[in-house]
Design a protein around this motif. Structure first.
Motif, PDB file in Angstrom:
ATOM      1  N   LEU A 277      54.857  31.048  -2.017  1.00 49.34           N
ATOM      2  CA  LEU A 277      54.193  29.807  -1.668  1.00 49.34           C
ATOM      3  C   LEU A 277      55.208  28.680  -1.730  1.00 49.34           C
ATOM      4  CD1 LEU A 277      51.014  30.355  -3.861  1.00 49.34           C
ATOM      5  CD2 LEU A 277      51.307  30.915  -1.439  1.00 49.34           C
ATOM      6  N   PRO A 278      55.479  27.989  -0.620  1.00 47.15           N
ATOM      7  CA  PRO A 278      56.489  26.925  -0.615  1.00 47.15           C
ATOM      8  C   PRO A 278      56.194  25.865  -1.677  1.00 47.15           C
ATOM      9  CG  PRO A 278      55.819  27.459   1.620  1.00 47.15           C
ATOM     10  CD  PRO A 278      54.867  28.184   0.719  1.00 47.15           C
ATOM     11  N   CYS A 279      57.258  25.450  -2.392  1.00 46.58           N
ATOM     12  CA  CYS A 279      57.096  24.459  -3.454  1.00 46.58           C
ATOM     13  C   CYS A 279      58.446  23.810  -3.756  1.00 46.58           C
ATOM     14  CB  CYS A 279      56.541  25.121  -4.720  1.00 46.58           C
ATOM     15  SG  CYS A 279      56.288  23.987  -6.100  1.00 46.58           S
ATOM     16  N   ASP A 280      58.515  22.485  -3.616  1.00 40.02           N
ATOM     17  CA  ASP A 280      59.691  21.702  -4.018  1.00 40.02           C
ATOM     18  C   ASP A 280      60.997  22.241  -3.432  1.00 40.02           C
ATOM     19  OD1 ASP A 280      57.989  20.101  -5.537  1.00 40.02           O
ATOM     20  OD2 ASP A 280      58.261  21.333  -7.333  1.00 40.02           O
ATOM     21  N   GLY A 281      60.988  22.590  -2.161  1.00 36.43           N
ATOM     22  CA  GLY A 281      62.192  23.071  -1.507  1.00 36.43           C
ATOM     23  C   GLY A 281      62.509  24.526  -1.764  1.00 36.43           C
ATOM     24  N   GLY A 282      61.707  25.193  -2.580  1.00 36.58           N
ATOM     25  CA  GLY A 282      61.862  26.623  -2.847  1.00 36.58           C
ATOM     26  C   GLY A 282      60.512  27.297  -2.725  1.00 36.58           C
ATOM     27  N   TYR A 283      60.257  28.271  -3.593  1.00 37.70           N
ATOM     28  CA  TYR A 283      59.017  29.032  -3.516  1.00 37.70           C
ATOM     29  C   TYR A 283      58.516  29.385  -4.909  1.00 37.70           C
ATOM     30  CZ  TYR A 283      60.568  29.684   1.290  1.00 37.70           C
ATOM     31  OH  TYR A 283      60.998  29.470   2.571  1.00 37.70           O
ATOM     32  N   ASP A 284      57.206  29.247  -5.107  1.00 37.71           N
ATOM     33  CA  ASP A 284      56.537  29.897  -6.220  1.00 37.71           C
ATOM     34  C   ASP A 284      56.215  31.319  -5.794  1.00 37.71           C
ATOM     35  OD1 ASP A 284      56.538  27.660  -7.865  1.00 37.71           O
ATOM     36  OD2 ASP A 284      54.555  26.989  -7.199  1.00 37.71           O
ATOM     37  N   LEU A 285      56.394  32.264  -6.703  1.00 39.68           N
ATOM     38  CA  LEU A 285      56.128  33.667  -6.418  1.00 39.68           C
ATOM     39  C   LEU A 285      55.059  34.198  -7.362  1.00 39.68           C
ATOM     40  CD1 LEU A 285      59.796  35.001  -6.077  1.00 39.68           C
ATOM     41  CD2 LEU A 285      58.257  34.307  -4.223  1.00 39.68           C
ATOM     42  N   LEU A 286      54.103  34.949  -6.812  1.00 42.29           N
ATOM     43  CA  LEU A 286      53.029  35.552  -7.591  1.00 42.29           C
ATOM     44  C   LEU A 286      52.896  37.021  -7.209  1.00 42.29           C
ATOM     45  CD1 LEU A 286      50.381  32.734  -7.118  1.00 42.29           C
ATOM     46  CD2 LEU A 286      51.492  33.300  -9.270  1.00 42.29           C
ATOM     47  N   ALA A 287      52.812  37.890  -8.207  1.00 40.02           N
ATOM     48  CA  ALA A 287      52.640  39.318  -7.956  1.00 40.02           C
ATOM     49  C   ALA A 287      51.788  39.920  -9.059  1.00 40.02           C
ATOM     50  CB  ALA A 287      53.988  40.031  -7.881  1.00 40.02           C
ATOM     51  N   GLY A 288      51.224  41.078  -8.799  1.00 39.29           N
ATOM     52  CA  GLY A 288      50.415  41.762  -9.801  1.00 39.29           C
ATOM     53  C   GLY A 288      50.411  43.258  -9.575  1.00 39.29           C
ATOM     54  N   GLU A 289      50.129  43.987 -10.637  1.00 41.91           N
ATOM     55  CA  GLU A 289      50.087  45.451 -10.577  1.00 41.91           C
ATOM     56  C   GLU A 289      48.904  45.962 -11.400  1.00 41.91           C
ATOM     57  OE1 GLU A 289      52.031  47.499  -8.928  1.00 41.91           O
ATOM     58  OE2 GLU A 289      53.684  46.183  -8.335  1.00 41.91           O
ATOM     59  N   GLY A 290      48.200  46.958 -10.863  1.00 45.69           N
ATOM     60  CA  GLY A 290      47.211  47.699 -11.621  1.00 45.69           C
ATOM     61  C   GLY A 290      47.690  49.131 -11.783  1.00 45.69           C
ATOM     62  N   PHE A 291      47.186  49.828 -12.796  1.00 46.93           N
ATOM     63  CA  PHE A 291      47.748  51.136 -13.135  1.00 46.93           C
ATOM     64  C   PHE A 291      46.715  52.250 -13.032  1.00 46.93           C
ATOM     65  CE2 PHE A 291      50.896  48.267 -14.454  1.00 46.93           C
ATOM     66  CZ  PHE A 291      52.089  48.964 -14.374  1.00 46.93           C
ATOM     67  N   ILE A 292      47.183  53.385 -12.506  1.00 46.45           N
ATOM     68  CA  ILE A 292      46.343  54.561 -12.331  1.00 46.45           C
ATOM     69  C   ILE A 292      45.867  55.049 -13.702  1.00 46.45           C
ATOM     70  CG2 ILE A 292      46.322  56.950 -11.504  1.00 46.45           C
ATOM     71  CD1 ILE A 292      48.597  56.077  -9.558  1.00 46.45           C
ATOM     72  N   PRO A 293      44.570  55.329 -13.883  1.00 46.48           N
ATOM     73  CA  PRO A 293      44.071  55.761 -15.196  1.00 46.48           C
ATOM     74  C   PRO A 293      44.811  56.955 -15.785  1.00 46.48           C
ATOM     75  CG  PRO A 293      42.241  55.175 -13.772  1.00 46.48           C
ATOM     76  CD  PRO A 293      43.475  55.111 -12.911  1.00 46.48           C
ATOM     77  N   ALA A 294      45.162  57.932 -14.946  1.00 38.80           N
ATOM     78  CA  ALA A 294      45.867  59.114 -15.465  1.00 38.80           C
ATOM     79  C   ALA A 294      47.237  58.749 -16.015  1.00 38.80           C
ATOM     80  CB  ALA A 294      46.007  60.163 -14.365  1.00 38.80           C
ATOM     81  N   PHE A 295      47.890  57.779 -15.410  1.00 39.93           N
ATOM     82  CA  PHE A 295      49.200  57.321 -15.883  1.00 39.93           C
ATOM     83  C   PHE A 295      49.061  56.663 -17.254  1.00 39.93           C
ATOM     84  CE2 PHE A 295      52.429  53.992 -16.240  1.00 39.93           C
ATOM     85  CZ  PHE A 295      53.584  54.672 -15.943  1.00 39.93           C
ATOM     86  N   ILE A 296      48.039  55.816 -17.413  1.00 38.52           N
ATOM     87  CA  ILE A 296      47.823  55.138 -18.695  1.00 38.52           C
ATOM     88  C   ILE A 296      47.491  56.154 -19.784  1.00 38.52           C
ATOM     89  CG2 ILE A 296      46.463  53.383 -19.894  1.00 38.52           C
ATOM     90  CD1 ILE A 296      45.829  52.205 -17.114  1.00 38.52           C
ATOM     91  N   GLU A 297      46.605  57.078 -19.476  1.00 37.08           N
ATOM     92  CA  GLU A 297      46.182  58.069 -20.465  1.00 37.08           C
ATOM     93  C   GLU A 297      47.338  58.963 -20.893  1.00 37.08           C
ATOM     94  OE1 GLU A 297      42.887  61.707 -20.906  1.00 37.08           O
ATOM     95  OE2 GLU A 297      42.978  60.468 -19.097  1.00 37.08           O
ATOM     96  N   ASP A 298      48.216  59.302 -19.957  1.00 37.04           N
ATOM     97  CA  ASP A 298      49.329  60.193 -20.251  1.00 37.04           C
ATOM     98  C   ASP A 298      50.328  59.551 -21.204  1.00 37.04           C
ATOM     99  OD1 ASP A 298      50.949  62.710 -19.455  1.00 37.04           O
ATOM    100  OD2 ASP A 298      52.362  61.072 -19.095  1.00 37.04           O
ATOM    101  N   ASP A 299      50.575  58.238 -21.078  1.00 34.96           N
ATOM    102  CA  ASP A 299      51.639  57.589 -21.856  1.00 34.96           C
ATOM    103  C   ASP A 299      51.342  56.091 -21.950  1.00 34.96           C
ATOM    104  OD1 ASP A 299      54.014  56.844 -23.073  1.00 34.96           O
ATOM    105  OD2 ASP A 299      55.272  58.066 -21.754  1.00 34.96           O
ATOM    106  N   PRO A 300      50.387  55.691 -22.812  1.00 29.61           N
ATOM    107  CA  PRO A 300      49.953  54.286 -22.822  1.00 29.61           C
ATOM    108  C   PRO A 300      51.052  53.298 -23.176  1.00 29.61           C
ATOM    109  CG  PRO A 300      48.917  55.548 -24.606  1.00 29.61           C
ATOM    110  CD  PRO A 300      49.578  56.534 -23.720  1.00 29.61           C
TER     111      PRO A 300
END
Length: 329
Positions: free
Chosen positions: A56-79
Motif C-alpha cells: 500500500l503506497p505510503c510516504d514515498g514507499g510502501y506499507d506491507l501486510l501479509a498473513g499465514e494460516g497453518f494446516i492442522p496436521a502441521f500444528i499437531e505434528d510439531d506445535p
C-alpha cells in the motif's frame, strides 16, 4: 530413448511433471482462486492480490501486510515448530517484496493454556531470533483443537513483485541448503543458524530491490519451487523454462522432492541477464546457493527441460492456478 546425466528421459520427465501436478502441496494453492472470487478481488485490487504481501503506497514507499494460516496436521505434528514458522514465513513474505518487517501479531486457538504453550514458545523464540517484535493478537483457549495464524507488518522503499517478470530474464533460485527436513517437505535451515545470520540474510532482498537489481520474484512457498514458479509465471503473464540440470538439491535429496519442498530460506527471482552475476554473488557471500535455473519466456507454460527432452508442467492460460495474472484481472 536415451537418458541424460540426471537419469531422466522424455517419458520419466512427463511422469514427474504429472506427479508434481497432482501433489497436494501444489494443488492446495488452487483454493486461492475461489477465495479471491468470493471476496471480489482481482490482480488490480488494492494491495494487488497474488503478491507475497499487500503493498500500500505510503510516504514515498510502501506499507506491507501479509498473513499465514497453518494446516492442522502441521500444528499437531510439531506445535513449537509451527509457532516458529508462523514468524519465519511471514518475515520471508515481507523480504520477498523488498521489505523489512517491523511487527508480528498472532492468532492462537487451543483447548487450554497448557496446550497453547508450545505454540506460544515457538512464536517467542522466532521473534527473538529474527529481532521482530510480537505486538499482540488474539487468543482463544476454549477451542477443541490447536489452531494458528499470524500476520506481519513491514515497510519497503522499492518493491519486488510477482507481476514484473519479463521474457528474457533469468530465473534465479536462492536457497539456503544448510539444513534438514523437519517434517513433511519442510526443509529448515534456520534453527541452527546464528540470529545475526538469519537477520542479515533477509536483508539481502530489500538491498537488492533498492539497488534496482531485482524487480520481480517470490518467496518459495508451500507449493515448493515449482508451484512458486507457476505463481510467478501466471501473475506476470509469462512462461518459464526450468533446466533440471541446474536444480541443486542438498546431498541425498531427489530433484523431484526438492522441486516441491518448502525451504525456510528460498526465493525465486526474475533477473535481467546483466544483473544475474551481481545478484548471485550477494547471496554467495552469505553462504546461500544462488544460481540461474531457467529463463522467463513468452507464452504461458511452465516447462521442464532435461537435455534434449522437455515436458509441460502447467499451462496457466489453459488451466488457471491462482487466476490472478494480469490477463485475468
Amino acid at each position: 530413448m536415451t537418458e541424460n546425466i540426471l537419469g531422466i528421459n522424455a517419458l520419466t520427465l512427463e511422469e514427474m511433471a504429472g506427479r508434481l501436478r497432482s501433489h497436494p502441496s501444489i494443488r492446495s494453492k488452487l483454493g486461492i482462486a475461489s477465495a479471491t472470487k468470493a471476496l471480489g478481488l482481482t490482480a488490480l485490487s488494492d494491495g494487488r492480490p497474488g503478491d507475497d504481501a499487500a503493498a500500500l503506497p505510503c510516504d514515498g514507499g510502501y506499507d506491507l501486510l501479509a498473513g499465514e494460516g497453518f494446516i492442522p496436521a502441521f500444528i499437531e505434528d510439531d506445535p513449537w515448530f509451527a509457532g516458529w514458522c508462523a514468524v519465519m514465513v511471514n518475515l520471508s513474505d515481507i523480504a520477498a517484496m523488498g521489505g523489512r518487517s517491523t511487527a508480528v501479531i498472532d492468532q492462537v486457538w487451543a483447548p487450554s493454556a497448557k496446550a497453547a504453550a508450545p505454540l506460544l514458545q515457538g512464536l517467542c523464540d522466532a521473534s527473538a531470533a529474527y529481532g521482530v517484535p510480537l505486538v499482540g493478537g488474539h487468543t482463544n483457549l476454549s477451542a477443541q483443537t490447536l489452531g494458528l495464524a499470524a500476520s506481519v507488518f513491514g515497510k519497503a522503499q522499492r518493491l519486488i513483485t510477482s507481476f514484473d517478470a519479463a521474457p528474457g530474464d533469468l530465473l534465479i533460485a536462492a536457497i539456503d541448503r544448510r539444513g534438514n527436513y523437519r517434517n513433511f517437505d519442510n526443509f529448515c535451515a534456520a534453527l541452527d543458524a546464528p540470529d545475526g545470520r538469519l537477520r542479515g540474510d533477509l536483508m539481502l532482498l530489500p538491498a537488492l530491490a533498492e539497488d534496482a537489481l531485482i524487480l520481480a520474484g517470490k518467496d518459495i512457498s508451500q507449493g515448493g519451487l515449482i508451484g512458486t514458479a507457476l505463481m510467478l509465471a501466471e501473475c506476470s503473464s509469462v512462461g518459464i523454462d526450468i533446466n533440471l540440470s541446474e536444480i541443486n538439491p542438498p546431498n541425498g535429496i531427489e530433484v523431484e522432492r526438492w522441486l516441491r519442498s518448502f525451504p525456510s530460506f528460498g526465493f525465486l527471482l526474475s533477473v535481467a541477464p546483466e544483473n544475474a552475476q551481481a545478484v548471485c554473488t550477494r547471496f554467495a557471500t552469505r553462504g546461500i546457493d544462488a544460481r540461474a535455473i531457467g529463463r522467463i519466456t513468452d507464452g504461458s507454460a511452465v516447462t521442464f527441460r532435461s537435455g534434449a527432452d522437455s515436458a509441460v508442467f502447467w499451462d496457466h492460460a489453459q488451466t488457471p492456478y491462482l487466476d490472478l495474472g494480469a490477463n485475468h484481472a
